[in-house]
Design a protein around this motif. Sequence first.
Motif, PDB file in Angstrom:
ATOM      1  N   CYS A 128      47.438  39.347  43.015  1.00 17.98           N
ATOM      2  CA  CYS A 128      48.184  39.848  41.848  1.00 17.98           C
ATOM      3  C   CYS A 128      47.358  39.581  40.598  1.00 17.98           C
ATOM      4  CB  CYS A 128      49.546  39.165  41.751  1.00 17.98           C
ATOM      5  SG  CYS A 128      50.402  39.527  40.205  1.00 17.98           S
TER       6      CYS A 128
ATOM      7  N   CYS B 298      45.774  44.041  43.121  1.00 13.74           N
ATOM      8  CA  CYS B 298      47.188  44.389  42.924  1.00 13.74           C
ATOM      9  C   CYS B 298      47.777  44.810  44.262  1.00 13.74           C
ATOM     10  CB  CYS B 298      47.314  45.528  41.911  1.00 13.74           C
ATOM     11  SG  CYS B 298      48.996  46.171  41.785  1.00 13.74           S
TER      12      CYS B 298
ATOM     13  N   CYS C  29      58.152  41.874  39.850  1.00 18.25           N
ATOM     14  CA  CYS C  29      57.327  42.377  40.957  1.00 18.25           C
ATOM     15  C   CYS C  29      57.278  41.291  42.039  1.00 18.25           C
ATOM     16  CB  CYS C  29      55.920  42.693  40.451  1.00 18.25           C
ATOM     17  SG  CYS C  29      54.776  43.069  41.805  1.00 18.25           S
TER      18      CYS C  29
ATOM     19  N   CYS D 268      47.500  47.074  37.375  1.00 15.14           N
ATOM     20  CA  CYS D 268      48.897  46.609  37.465  1.00 15.14           C
ATOM     21  C   CYS D 268      49.854  47.782  37.298  1.00 15.14           C
ATOM     22  CB  CYS D 268      49.171  45.552  36.397  1.00 15.14           C
ATOM     23  SG  CYS D 268      50.848  44.871  36.429  1.00 15.14           S
ATOM     24  N   VAL D 269      50.879  47.802  38.155  1.00 12.07           N
ATOM     25  CA  VAL D 269      51.888  48.864  38.092  1.00 12.07           C
ATOM     26  C   VAL D 269      53.288  48.257  37.913  1.00 12.07           C
ATOM     27  CG1 VAL D 269      50.555  50.561  39.393  1.00 12.07           C
ATOM     28  CG2 VAL D 269      51.978  48.925  40.642  1.00 12.07           C
TER      29      VAL D 269
END
Length: 338
Positions: free
Chosen positions: A129, A138, A119, A157-158
């Motif tokens: 983050c 995020c 990411c 979180c993705v």
Amino acid sequence: MKPFSYVRATSLREATAAHARLPGSRYLAGGTNLVDLMKLGVENPAALVDISGLPLADIELLPAGTLRIGATARNSDVAAHPLVRAHHPALAQALLAGASAQLRNAATTGGNLLQRTRCPYFQDVSAPCNKRDPGSGCAARDGVHRDHAVLGHSEHCVATHPSDMAVALAALDADIELYGETGTRTVPATAFHRLPGERPEQDTVIGDGEIVTAVLLPAAAPGAVSLYRKARERASYAFALVSVAVVLDLDPAARRVRRVALAFGGLAHRPWRAATAEERLTGAEPTAEAVREAVDAELAQARPLRDNAHKITLARNLACDALATLARRAQDGRPSTP
Ligand code: SF4
């Protein structure tokens, strides 16, 4: 780069003792991810405990047919090993798809499992983050998230897990062997990486101070075939948009699936084992329609973000094509060569 101390361990016991003695220490093996993250300021270990000299690089066949791959076996050595190529081609294919030859020559099996997400906000210390700095937010959720998760993500979180190898290990029902101050334990590969939930800073279930010592691959069923397929932005040296590992055991006379294992990469915070699709296909004739219905049932759980719904179509097409390819090979009695 910030100053850090360095210890070269000569035994597992010495490594865990050094880790316990040195607060803020990290284990170092190939260093292909950790050192990059140190240069970016994402990782700031106070000490590095070098385990690259430990005798953990062997690849050996155990009496029950289990293949034991030592944690410091290099990715290139695992991909080229005759037993891996013959019995677990999906693993060899995943490793060969994973990185450049230079990286494969340096990167270790244990390090591959423990690599961090790519990411871009995780790697940018100026961005919020939750994985790098818990509680900060995020940036990807409403930012650039074309490469991010569609399954199993949380509001915190993705991110996706970047390893190709881990996806193959999930489909191959591997176990991960860990050593810590209380001894040795094994964890199924499917349970080694976590979904983010409220603790995205924890990628895996590994305990503080534990070391990955080996990957254990159970013997492949006679006649079973396996395959790894990867879709990426360019032809080489790119992380997966979506990948799929499939192991298929087909009864060629009845043309029915005895057993199938299907795992997706690039869709979630961990390799995504497709339990719903597997259940639907077990005992069924793997026609194009049956495969499509099973894969669609699995992907019905997806929750795409604003800009990554294309991953669902990619995953569907990749999985259906891989399953159809393997069904033909199993029917013809042809192995899945790397
Ligand atoms: Fe960080 Fe995860 Fe959000 Fe990326 S997706 S910015 S890794 S919290």
